[in-house]
Enzyme design. Structure first.
Site, PDB file in Angstrom:
ATOM      1  N   LYS A   1      -9.879   1.582  -2.597  1.00 56.14           N
ATOM      2  CA  LYS A   1     -10.123   1.110  -1.234  1.00 56.14           C
ATOM      3  C   LYS A   1     -11.568   1.398  -0.824  1.00 56.14           C
ATOM      4  O   LYS A   1     -12.015   2.547  -0.840  1.00 56.14           O
ATOM      5  CB  LYS A   1      -9.144   1.778  -0.276  1.00 56.14           C
ATOM      6  CG  LYS A   1      -9.094   1.209   1.126  1.00 56.14           C
ATOM      7  CD  LYS A   1      -7.947   1.877   1.877  1.00 56.14           C
ATOM      8  CE  LYS A   1      -7.676   1.248   3.222  1.00 56.14           C
ATOM      9  NZ  LYS A   1      -6.500   1.887   3.874  1.00 56.14           N
TER      10      LYS A   1
ATOM     11  N   GLU B   1       0.841  -1.191   0.000  1.00 57.14           N
ATOM     12  CA  GLU B   1       0.000   0.000   0.000  1.00 57.14           C
ATOM     13  C   GLU B   1       0.881   1.247   0.000  1.00 57.14           C
ATOM     14  O   GLU B   1       1.887   1.316   0.708  1.00 57.14           O
ATOM     15  CB  GLU B   1      -0.910  -0.009   1.234  1.00 57.14           C
ATOM     16  CG  GLU B   1      -1.870   1.156   1.306  1.00 57.14           C
ATOM     17  CD  GLU B   1      -2.792   1.095   2.529  1.00 57.14           C
ATOM     18  OE1 GLU B   1      -3.852   1.735   2.478  1.00 57.14           O
ATOM     19  OE2 GLU B   1      -2.444   0.427   3.518  1.00 57.14           O
TER      20      GLU B   1
ATOM     21  N   CYS C   1      -5.769  -3.166   2.535  1.00 52.17           N
ATOM     22  CA  CYS C   1      -5.584  -2.946   3.965  1.00 52.17           C
ATOM     23  C   CYS C   1      -6.856  -3.120   4.799  1.00 52.17           C
ATOM     24  O   CYS C   1      -7.273  -4.233   5.073  1.00 52.17           O
ATOM     25  CB  CYS C   1      -4.966  -1.566   4.190  1.00 52.17           C
ATOM     26  SG  CYS C   1      -4.216  -1.375   5.834  1.00 52.17           S
TER      27      CYS C   1
END
Length: 297
Positions: free
Chosen positions: A127, A48, A169
């Site tokens: 995301k 990331e 994440c």
């Protein structure tokens, strides 16, 4: 039962050390990706925010414009670096994530890019779940102060191998996402992620193994290397977990490459022994993989 993974795949996770200079980060990524390619990796993953420091104060400064596609080299040097690197390495390359700016909406996103061995863009993932937490005395972080969430799941077909799912994440904390894409036939869940020293110690390995156990698929987590001089301290410990929730490989804290050999038949053997895919009670509870689900195309 058809095999979800059509042939063996060597997966490489690049736990990259990044700093303030984007061009240096891209050059460092190139060196490590080529190293992984020379070791025979078919699919290579960067962490990331691999092209920048991680933090809300950095997202606008390092953000690149990806649309309209394809972007110019001026608008997105990271896009062009990744495309060229995928072609040079002759491997599938997941560019962890980069901060993205969309001029038409004036919004910022945390966006992952997947390139083919020919250097063609195969998929993007914005995301979906933003990292907004407040653990008293430990850490407070609010990605939503700067970033906007994506609104689609991302499932990609690698023709020789099968389907993989992309997420980033904090997305890993939401099992519905993993369950949906797993029931749609993916063999691998990939999460570039920058957990910190608090959440990493608590949940990094637990989440990786839980998503593998829940869905009986491979799971890969790729972290930035830990830098205690940086404003944000990444956990490290990039890892691959097998369909039985066993850790296949794990990095330490610093910059490192780790590899895992993904084998055909492992998913099916796991599901044969513990057949949860045929034991679910959709007469008692709903199937979350059914209904109006948005996928990145």
């Amino acid at each position: 039962m058809a095999q979800l993974l059509k042939k063996p795949l060597k997966l490489a996770l690049v736990q990259l050390a990044t700093g303030a200079d984007k061009s240096t980060n891209l050059a460092r990524a190139r060196s490590r990706v080529l190293e992984a390619s020379k070791s025979g990796a078919n699919l290579i993953v960067l962490p990331e925010c691999f092209n920048s420091p991680y933090g809300c104060q950095y997202f606008p400064t390092y953000a690149e414009t990806l649309l309209p596609h394809p972007p110019s080299k001026t608008d997105s040097p990271s896009y062009h670096a990744l495309s060229a690197l995928a072609a040079e390495s002759k491997a599938y390359l997941l560019g962890g994530s980069i901060p993205e700016y969309v001029p038409s909406t004036k919004k910022y996103h945390n966006t992952s890019l997947l390139f083919s061995p020919n250097g063609d863009l195969m998929a993007t993932h914005r995301k979906v779940h933003l990292f907004d937490i407040d653990i008293p005395g430990k850490i407070t972080f609010r990605e939503s102060d700067v970033l906007s969430p994506g609104n689609k799941l991302t499932l990609v077909d690698l023709p020789e191998y099968g389907k993989i799912a992309l997420a980033i994440c904090y997305d890993i904390r939401f099992p519905e996402l993993a369950t949906i894409v797993s029931r749609k036939g993916c063999f691998l869940l990939l999460y570039p992620g920058a957990f910190n020293l608090t959440t990493g110690a608590l949940h990094w390995e637990l989440q990786a193994r839980a998503r593998a156990m829940d869905n009986q698929v491979y799971v890969g987590l790729c972290s930035p290397a830990r830098d205690m001089e940086a404003s944000y301290h990444a956990w490290g410990h990039s890892m691959v977990v097998d369909p039985n929730a066993k850790v296949m490989c794990e990095a330490g804290e610093g910059e490192e490459l780790v590899y895992a050999e993904l084998e055909t038949g492992a998913i099916e053997e796991t599901r044969k022994g513990i057949p949860i895919y045929t034991q679910r009670r959709f007469d008692v509870y709903p199937d979350v993989s059914k209904g109006d689900i948005k996928f990145e195309e």
